[in-house]
Scaffold this motif. Sequence first.
Motif, mmCIF file in Angstrom:
data_model
loop_
_atom_site.group_PDB
_atom_site.id
_atom_site.type_symbol
_atom_site.label_atom_id
_atom_site.label_comp_id
_atom_site.label_asym_id
_atom_site.label_seq_id
_atom_site.Cartn_x
_atom_site.Cartn_y
_atom_site.Cartn_z
ATOM 1 N N THR A 89 81.787 82.550 80.618
ATOM 2 C CA THR A 89 81.932 81.755 81.834
ATOM 3 C C THR A 89 80.573 81.326 82.375
ATOM 4 O OG1 THR A 89 83.978 82.930 82.371
ATOM 5 C CG2 THR A 89 82.897 81.734 84.155
ATOM 6 N N VAL A 90 79.614 82.236 82.371
ATOM 7 C CA VAL A 90 78.271 81.900 82.857
ATOM 8 C C VAL A 90 77.648 80.799 82.005
ATOM 9 C CG1 VAL A 90 75.912 82.772 83.126
ATOM 10 C CG2 VAL A 90 77.850 84.120 83.949
ATOM 11 N N ALA A 91 77.753 80.916 80.689
ATOM 12 C CA ALA A 91 77.194 79.881 79.807
ATOM 13 C C ALA A 91 77.875 78.543 80.036
ATOM 14 C CB ALA A 91 77.333 80.315 78.345
ATOM 15 N N ASP A 92 79.191 78.546 80.202
ATOM 16 C CA ASP A 92 79.915 77.293 80.437
ATOM 17 C C ASP A 92 79.498 76.659 81.763
ATOM 18 O OD1 ASP A 92 81.260 77.608 78.067
ATOM 19 O OD2 ASP A 92 83.067 78.458 78.971
ATOM 20 N N THR B 88 72.862 90.726 82.408
ATOM 21 C CA THR B 88 71.489 90.342 82.075
ATOM 22 C C THR B 88 71.464 89.341 80.931
ATOM 23 O OG1 THR B 88 70.588 92.447 82.853
ATOM 24 C CG2 THR B 88 69.260 91.188 81.287
ATOM 25 N N GLU B 89 72.215 89.612 79.862
ATOM 26 C CA GLU B 89 72.261 88.681 78.734
ATOM 27 C C GLU B 89 72.863 87.347 79.169
ATOM 28 O OE1 GLU B 89 71.672 92.662 77.300
ATOM 29 O OE2 GLU B 89 73.198 91.831 78.640
ATOM 30 N N ALA B 90 73.873 87.389 80.036
ATOM 31 C CA ALA B 90 74.454 86.151 80.551
ATOM 32 C C ALA B 90 73.410 85.343 81.314
ATOM 33 C CB ALA B 90 75.648 86.466 81.456
ATOM 34 N N ALA B 91 72.597 86.036 82.121
ATOM 35 C CA ALA B 91 71.568 85.336 82.894
ATOM 36 C C ALA B 91 70.515 84.711 81.989
ATOM 37 C CB ALA B 91 70.912 86.306 83.877
ATOM 38 N N VAL C 62 69.912 82.045 89.415
ATOM 39 C CA VAL C 62 71.035 82.861 88.949
ATOM 40 C C VAL C 62 70.964 84.197 89.683
ATOM 41 C CG1 VAL C 62 72.207 83.902 86.985
ATOM 42 C CG2 VAL C 62 70.935 81.761 86.685
ATOM 43 N N VAL C 63 72.019 84.547 90.397
ATOM 44 C CA VAL C 63 72.083 85.783 91.179
ATOM 45 C C VAL C 63 73.068 86.729 90.500
ATOM 46 C CG1 VAL C 63 72.656 86.805 93.415
ATOM 47 C CG2 VAL C 63 71.536 84.562 93.316
ATOM 48 N N LEU C 64 72.664 87.990 90.325
ATOM 49 C CA LEU C 64 73.497 88.975 89.648
ATOM 50 C C LEU C 64 73.804 90.141 90.582
ATOM 51 C CD1 LEU C 64 71.533 89.245 86.268
ATOM 52 C CD2 LEU C 64 73.345 87.630 86.856
ATOM 53 N N SER C 65 75.042 90.603 90.554
ATOM 54 C CA SER C 65 75.410 91.775 91.339
ATOM 55 C C SER C 65 76.718 92.333 90.821
ATOM 56 C CB SER C 65 75.549 91.430 92.827
ATOM 57 O OG SER C 65 75.956 92.562 93.567
ATOM 58 N N ALA C 66 76.865 93.642 90.949
ATOM 59 C CA ALA C 66 78.150 94.264 90.661
ATOM 60 C C ALA C 66 78.985 94.416 91.917
ATOM 61 C CB ALA C 66 77.935 95.631 90.010
ATOM 62 N N THR C 67 78.327 94.450 93.079
ATOM 63 C CA THR C 67 79.024 94.799 94.315
ATOM 64 C C THR C 67 78.511 93.941 95.469
ATOM 65 O OG1 THR C 67 77.395 96.563 94.623
ATOM 66 C CG2 THR C 67 79.498 97.175 93.623
ATOM 67 N N VAL D 236 82.440 84.231 89.021
ATOM 68 C CA VAL D 236 81.232 83.424 88.873
ATOM 69 C C VAL D 236 81.356 82.257 89.835
ATOM 70 C CG1 VAL D 236 79.805 82.042 87.332
ATOM 71 C CG2 VAL D 236 80.949 84.093 86.464
ATOM 72 N N THR D 237 80.428 82.153 90.786
ATOM 73 C CA THR D 237 80.442 81.089 91.784
ATOM 74 C C THR D 237 79.290 80.138 91.494
ATOM 75 O OG1 THR D 237 81.312 82.662 93.400
ATOM 76 C CG2 THR D 237 80.485 80.559 94.247
ATOM 77 N N ALA D 238 79.590 78.849 91.427
ATOM 78 C CA ALA D 238 78.578 77.846 91.073
ATOM 79 C C ALA D 238 78.489 76.790 92.150
ATOM 80 C CB ALA D 238 78.933 77.202 89.731
ATOM 81 N N SER D 239 77.303 76.220 92.288
ATOM 82 C CA SER D 239 77.115 75.099 93.218
ATOM 83 C C SER D 239 77.999 73.931 92.811
ATOM 84 C CB SER D 239 75.651 74.648 93.207
ATOM 85 O OG SER D 239 74.802 75.651 93.703
ATOM 86 N N VAL D 240 78.362 73.134 93.811
ATOM 87 C CA VAL D 240 79.068 71.879 93.580
ATOM 88 C C VAL D 240 78.191 70.755 94.110
ATOM 89 C CG1 VAL D 240 81.367 72.894 93.600
ATOM 90 C CG2 VAL D 240 80.317 72.197 95.763
ATOM 91 N N ALA D 241 78.637 69.513 93.937
ATOM 92 C CA ALA D 241 77.806 68.375 94.328
ATOM 93 C C ALA D 241 77.512 68.388 95.821
ATOM 94 C CB ALA D 241 78.496 67.070 93.925
#
Length: 943
Positions: A291-294, A316-319, A483-488, A537-542
């Motif tokens: 999902t992160v790569a997409d 980490t690998e996803a980032a 890219v922001v990473l967190s478990a919680t 996974v939350t991504a920016s939009v336009a």
Amino acid sequence: MSTQLATGAPQLGEAARSVWGKTDRKGTSPIGWLPLWRHLADTADVAGRLWDHWLSPAVRRRIADELPGGDPDARTLAVWLAGVHDIGKATPAFACQAPHLAEQMRHQGLRYDPELIRADRRYAPHATAGHIVLADWLQEQGWTDPHPYAIVVGGHHGIPPTDENLRAVQFRPHLLSDRAWRQVQQELLTWMTDRAGATERLTAWSDAPLSQPVQAALTGLVIVADWIASNEDFFPYTLDDVGTDRLTVGWETLGLPTPWLPVAPPASVDDLFGARFELPAGAVPRPVQRTVADQATTMPTPGMLIVEAAMGEGKTEAALAAVEILARRTGAAGCYLALPTRATSDAMFGRMLSWLLRLPDAQVGRGERDVRLAHGKAALNPEYDQLRTTTLPTGIAQDAGGADIGVHAWLAGPKRTLLSSFVVGTIDQLLFAALRGRHLVLRHLGLAGKVVVIDEAHAYDVYMSRFLDRALEWLAAYGVPVVVLSATLPAQRRADLMAAYDRGRLGPPPRPTWRDRGKPVVDHYAAVRSDLRYPLVTASVAERGGTAISCADSGRSIEVQVRPLDDDLPTLAGLLRDQLSAGGCALVVRNTVARVHDTAAALRAALGPDFPVSVAHSRFMAVDRAAKDRWLRDTFGPPGTGSRPHRHIVVASQVAEQSLDIDFDLLVTDLAPVDLVLQRIGRLHRHPRPRPNRLTTPRCWITGADWTCEPPQPVSGSRRVYHPATLLRSAAVLLPHLDGAPLRLPADIPTLTQDAYGEAAVGPQSWQPTMVEAEAKQRDDVAAKELQADGYRLAEVAEHGVPLIGWLTGGVGKADDHTALGHVRDSDSESLEVLLLVRTADGLVIPPWIDGGGTPVPTGSVPHWPLPRQIARCTLPLPLAMTHADVIDGVIADLERRVDVAAWQSNQWLAGERVLDLDTDGRATVAGFDLHYSPTDGLQVAR
């Protein structure tokens, strides 16, 4: 004095040629000085090379987008600004500093009143003077507002002038010029404008005001060019090597690395992960990684990705995969990986190197790829230290775009922390980007050409988050993907991060006017704030807001039995004796180092040698802490990493909850904020492996509170570390699990986290009066901390065309990283580190239990290499009890009285350090504090 300029340059009159720019401080120059015109030409030429061969495509594009002529225009502007940066030296206020050279200028008609100038020259440092000289000249060319351009000259020594600074010079025109001086200034400006190819561009630029990010980036670029051109090793003080040969020799001697140019990543996510990471046989990317790569491939840029997934899901690998994809899309030429602590940064540095060995480059034969480990003790990291003298060969063929890895000596210098391409460091280096301090533009320049990854985003408190939000705003304004990473991560914090980034990317939301009265208020982040799915996974939009994509977890789920445990050491000892009777490894996490020591001592006394007890916390010497972290990873890491003991107990502080891949059979933890409790539980049954029969079910006991009270009363040490309201809400949301409901990981992570950090009441009705009171106190404390942070926090990005005049007013000035750290982290005490040495009958020695132990350490002279580095490895942080405002002066005075190391101040490894000398039993008394240190248990303090 030479009468020839570089080939093709217009002639300058003798007066302009007589203006001095540099004096020979080394005593190696045959002429003893460097004319101003020569230094301006050198700096302009270096700026051109930096633009062509070092600056990232992303930064070049960011500057070019604001100019009518695009990239060629931007290059011309950078060269021109670098070529006029020191025009303020063609003034009486500067010339008077070298009387013998000023006398030569006087013979050419450049006269001044020495007494009058010396009395007032403090008002006109040459950067400020240059700002005014350039602004006045541009106004004579028909410019209405030259200040967004002139500020690059005004700020090239690290702090832009204020309005008051500029007025102070304007009120004293004798500091700048009379008619003869003005003629020389105009002649130099006209010459450099023509030399840089800017003469025909001035009119177009006058209608193209620059944004603050572009002003800062150009200022940073000019500073770098100036520093390189001022280095006599690259550009000696001679006049017989003018022109392209001088530039070529200087540039090749410097040998800056060229920027990374990403190749198109493999089209398949499986192929991408298989090529970049060492995966087990048959392994495929996990759903969150796909999902992160997409999203990195399709999200708008610039943009931000927030990745929330359980511990061990491969974030980490996803980032790193996202870094490669986003760099290709945006022109970024590197990355900054920000982590909470030195220990986590050291661990990540090795992972980054492994990734870089498999990372191709579109420019075959590019030379070495430059890396940097950015924290105060980076030189003590063995992998990083080795790269400062040797290179790490690429893991892929050179003709396929492979590149060796190394540390560039010049980029590793002071104030250049973020200028290398690939940097791992603590979060502080990113927070400093929002702290008003000298040479802030260099931090911004370094970040502006990167992809930024922020790991463990849940670990940053309110105070640090205030700086992080402002840093995100500026990163977005530069066009930096994040890219922001967190478990919680609490959902409210997720929305706050996205809103901060959007303010920089899109500008602040329009303020409502009277026409908006009665209209519903649009909350662009309502959906981001309310989404409780997980992993997410939350991504920016336009536009403002974000899109959230839920993905399946990897199927690695466990059900944990959670139980309360009385905060009583005999009870804890009895529990561990029973649970570990057939063997097993237990982790006990305490919220303070004092509780770690008390617990370890009690368990050793109660359980005896059949139940070995080790400790892990932050109060170890640097070399011992590194060894402790390695031992933890090797002993309790994934299957196959080391020899796991039959039975062992580790009593640890919070160091066990962050980025250590360790796996225990049983967990006991102090009550903590729920996200940290979940992080600690992530160390329980982390990997599939055989376990003792009694420990096949994952169990966690929560202690550190009086569970007989309503609500529970956390122990005093925990209340000093965490706000009572946060601890009570944690207990409230965990209550159903403490009463018997299994805690499912990762399924219960989002509900627990969002309930604990939400606004709705949680817990039994009988708890509410105490919780309401605690939460009201917490709101007051948060408001006070935000106000305190704002005292040093950088202002938000201003409207387009507003110059950086006064940008750093009221900041921390020339503060070094250690001092700056105190302004971006919430602490009522200063931090104080000492060098731990052992005093024997023959004098001080290196602690005998480490490599090189027993080596005598002289204090009356500078130790010979490599002893300074060995001494620096003995850094030890003192506890807060010894650094409070009411005791720290006495502690420092006593340390300096015990060991005088004034002779060390000229050594870069030891300057500014203080020594704590222990006797051969590891004991000392300092300012009334009784200290004991051992390599097994670290520092213990009593008073």
